[in-house]
Design a protein around this motif. Structure first.
Motif, mmCIF file in Angstrom:
data_model
loop_
_atom_site.group_PDB
_atom_site.id
_atom_site.type_symbol
_atom_site.label_atom_id
_atom_site.label_comp_id
_atom_site.label_asym_id
_atom_site.label_seq_id
_atom_site.Cartn_x
_atom_site.Cartn_y
_atom_site.Cartn_z
ATOM 1 N N MET A 261 0.872 -1.283 0.061
ATOM 2 C CA MET A 261 -0.005 -0.014 0.020
ATOM 3 C C MET A 261 1.023 1.222 0.169
ATOM 4 O O MET A 261 2.049 1.253 0.434
ATOM 5 N N ILE A 262 0.295 2.436 -0.545
ATOM 6 C CA ILE A 262 1.047 3.554 -0.755
ATOM 7 C C ILE A 262 0.302 4.676 0.288
ATOM 8 O O ILE A 262 -0.901 4.868 0.068
ATOM 9 N N ILE A 263 1.204 5.236 0.954
ATOM 10 C CA ILE A 263 0.762 6.178 2.215
ATOM 11 C C ILE A 263 1.661 7.553 1.977
ATOM 12 O O ILE A 263 2.938 7.434 1.879
ATOM 13 N N ARG A 264 1.126 8.595 2.123
ATOM 14 C CA ARG A 264 1.814 9.824 2.357
ATOM 15 C C ARG A 264 2.139 10.324 3.658
ATOM 16 O O ARG A 264 1.226 10.281 4.417
ATOM 17 N N CYS A 265 3.317 10.631 3.845
ATOM 18 C CA CYS A 265 3.673 10.805 5.413
ATOM 19 C C CYS A 265 3.185 12.271 5.508
ATOM 20 O O CYS A 265 3.231 13.196 4.855
ATOM 21 N N ASN A 266 2.568 12.535 6.611
ATOM 22 C CA ASN A 266 1.921 13.801 7.063
ATOM 23 C C ASN A 266 3.142 14.738 7.397
ATOM 24 O O ASN A 266 2.921 15.980 7.481
ATOM 25 N N CYS B 203 6.514 14.923 6.209
ATOM 26 C CA CYS B 203 7.562 15.414 5.111
ATOM 27 C C CYS B 203 6.674 15.542 3.803
ATOM 28 O O CYS B 203 7.353 15.635 2.840
ATOM 29 N N GLU B 204 5.346 14.952 3.541
ATOM 30 C CA GLU B 204 4.781 14.863 2.337
ATOM 31 C C GLU B 204 5.375 13.589 1.400
ATOM 32 O O GLU B 204 4.715 13.373 0.309
ATOM 33 N N VAL B 205 6.233 12.804 1.758
ATOM 34 C CA VAL B 205 6.834 11.748 0.982
ATOM 35 C C VAL B 205 5.890 10.477 0.689
ATOM 36 O O VAL B 205 5.146 10.271 1.778
ATOM 37 N N LYS B 206 5.929 9.891 -0.356
ATOM 38 C CA LYS B 206 5.035 8.834 -0.440
ATOM 39 C C LYS B 206 5.936 7.478 -0.019
ATOM 40 O O LYS B 206 7.098 7.391 -0.326
ATOM 41 N N LEU B 207 5.363 6.560 0.845
ATOM 42 C CA LEU B 207 5.964 5.453 1.371
ATOM 43 C C LEU B 207 5.165 4.295 0.946
ATOM 44 O O LEU B 207 4.077 4.092 0.998
ATOM 45 N N LYS B 208 5.889 3.084 0.821
ATOM 46 C CA LYS B 208 5.132 2.038 0.379
ATOM 47 C C LYS B 208 5.313 0.989 1.472
ATOM 48 O O LYS B 208 6.217 0.684 2.136
ATOM 49 N N PHE B 209 4.282 0.384 1.702
ATOM 50 C CA PHE B 209 4.147 -0.793 3.065
ATOM 51 C C PHE B 209 3.636 -2.014 2.451
ATOM 52 O O PHE B 209 2.925 -1.909 1.384
ATOM 53 N N PRO B 210 4.151 -3.077 3.217
ATOM 54 C CA PRO B 210 3.453 -4.457 2.777
ATOM 55 C C PRO B 210 2.133 -4.279 3.087
ATOM 56 O O PRO B 210 1.761 -3.648 3.945
ATOM 57 N N ASP B 211 1.432 -5.053 2.417
ATOM 58 C CA ASP B 211 -0.293 -5.061 2.392
ATOM 59 C C ASP B 211 -0.498 -5.595 3.811
ATOM 60 O O ASP B 211 -1.542 -5.177 4.478
ATOM 61 N N GLU B 212 0.353 -6.657 4.566
ATOM 62 C CA GLU B 212 0.036 -7.186 5.849
ATOM 63 C C GLU B 212 0.299 -6.175 6.964
ATOM 64 O O GLU B 212 0.001 -6.428 8.352
ATOM 65 N N SER B 213 0.957 -5.031 6.521
ATOM 66 C CA SER B 213 1.175 -3.801 7.604
ATOM 67 C C SER B 213 -0.115 -3.077 7.944
ATOM 68 O O SER B 213 0.179 -2.140 8.756
ATOM 69 N N SER B 214 -1.224 -3.341 7.387
ATOM 70 C CA SER B 214 -2.360 -2.531 7.454
ATOM 71 C C SER B 214 -2.716 -2.413 9.110
ATOM 72 O O SER B 214 -2.656 -3.372 9.818
ATOM 73 N N GLY B 215 -3.197 -1.171 9.738
ATOM 74 C CA GLY B 215 -3.503 -0.828 10.784
ATOM 75 C C GLY B 215 -2.389 -1.057 11.876
ATOM 76 O O GLY B 215 -2.527 -0.528 13.165
ATOM 77 N N ARG B 216 -1.072 -1.034 11.580
ATOM 78 C CA ARG B 216 -0.057 -0.727 12.295
ATOM 79 C C ARG B 216 0.710 0.684 12.183
ATOM 80 O O ARG B 216 0.192 1.674 11.231
ATOM 81 N N LYS B 217 1.600 1.034 13.026
ATOM 82 C CA LYS B 217 2.144 2.522 13.168
ATOM 83 C C LYS B 217 3.541 2.294 12.912
ATOM 84 O O LYS B 217 4.463 1.560 13.179
#
Length: 373
Positions: free
Chosen positions: A1-6, A8-22
């Motif tokens: 999944m792709i999430i934008r950091c609040n 520094c506004e950079v886009k970050l890529k996370f594994p799908d199984e990481s959903s719900g984590r910090k």
């Protein structure tokens, strides 16, 4: 999944199984919370080279410097400001942030100041209102004593005292603060061989100020010059002589006077004079006098130059003044002393009463000398 950091506004890529984590952003350290939704394969195509965050950073992160923390604060500010804004709104938000930062810093300094006062109060003795009032009473009594002394001594002031003289010897020639004029005349007064008729009275008064001399001791002057040339300079006044004691023994001495009125010491000036003294003193007792308006200490020498103010010099000469009224140079001396008080000490002469004294404490010192003589 792709999430934008609040942060520094950079886009970050996370594994799908990481959903719900910090996770912490690897660029700015901002905490990113992943939503519990599946990542879009289409989104991944738009960011194939984004850094993949697999695990949170280790807990033992290095401590950030002040500069790094400041940059973090700036990132937070910019992340809270929408991208599309009017310039004046952006600047207003930025100014508000820094004003809040300044207020917090001021508050911390205030807390430190209060803590410091509490510490001081716990280790230092308190000063009560009674003690402060007693101190004020002492100062009031001291001022009253000075005022009474001033009135008493002034009532006994002779009519021909320099304080009552309106004429400065050098002031009428616009030479009231010229060093060479003062030292040349001072050397003339100190020389027993000159035609003023004072013999050794003025010189004796100066030597009595420096060493213990009995009335029966005789003073022999071997050399006395003003503007005396040496290898790398000129000495304002040089006096060389000996003192013949009544009990039969004698001692040799050398007196140097360096005067500064408006000029400062030149680099290593007095050290040059000290080197000359080492060559010529030959066991004589040496007295170095540094003569200035305020009696400040010398700075360009490691030797013991005696600080003397021009007012102190006037008091030294004034001790012999009353015994010289019938001598040829008496009125010359009177105008010379008046010039010191008027041009160098800035006293408004003539003085018509104790209430006219602008410098009461130094006036009392001078009048004590008059009273004693």
């Amino acid at each position: 999944m792709i999430i934008r950091c609040n942060g520094c506004e950079v886009k970050l890529k996370f594994p799908d199984e990481s959903s719900g984590r910090k996770f912490k952003c690897p660029r700015c350290g901002h905490v990113v919370e992943l939503p519990e939704v599946a990542a879009s394969n289409l989104a991944e195509e738009f960011a194939p080279d984004l850094p993949e965050v697999s695990e949170p950073p280790p807990p033992d992160e290095p401590v950030k410097s002040k500069e790094e923390k400041f940059l973090d604060d700036l990132r937070l500010v910019f992340s809270s400001i929408p991208v599309v804004r009017e310039p004046h709104e952006f600047l207003a938000d930025l100014a508000s942030y820094f004003e809040l930062h300044r207020q917090k810093r001021t508050a911390r300094l205030g807390e430190f100041d209060r803590d410091l006062r509490l510490v001081y109060a716990s280790i230092a003795p308190g000063i009560s209102d009674t003690a402060l009032q007693a101190l004020a009473d002492r100062f009031d009594a001291w001022r009253a004593q000075i005022k009474n002394q001033l009135a008493t001594f002034f009532a006994q002031l002779p009519a021909d005292d320099p304080l009552r003289c309106p004429i400065s010897l050098f002031g009428v020639m616009q030479h009231g603060r010229v060093e060479t004029a003062h030292t040349a005349v001072l050397a003339w007064f100190l020389d027993p061989r000159k035609e003023h008729g004072f013999e050794d009275s003025v010189l004796r008064s100066l030597l009595e100020h420096l060493i213990d001399i009995a009335e029966t001791d005789s003073i022999v002057v071997e050399k006395l010059h003003s503007e005396y040339p040496i290898e790398d300079g000129r000495l304002d006044v040089v006096i060389q002589g000996r003192l013949n004691r009544a009990e039969g023994n004698s001692s040799k001495w050398l007196v140097l006077i360096e005067a500064k009125i408006d000029a400062a010491e030149s680099d290593r000036q007095l050290r040059k004079y000290d080197r000359w003294v080492q060559k010529v003193s030959h066991g004589r007792e040496v007295f170095r006098i540094f003569l200035t308006p305020d009696g400040r200490p010398a700075e360009s020498s490691e030797e013991d130059w005696i600080p003397m103010s021009f007012l102190e010099l006037a008091c030294v000469v004034r001790k012999k003044y009353g015994a010289l009224t019938d001598r040829a140079g008496y009125h010359f001396l009177r105008h010379y002393l008046a010039g010191i008080l008027k041009d160098i000490c800035h006293w408004d002469l003539p003085i018509h009463g104790p209430d006219k004294c602008v410098d009461p404490y130094n006036f009392v010192d001078y009048l004590k000398t008059v009273h004693a003589s």
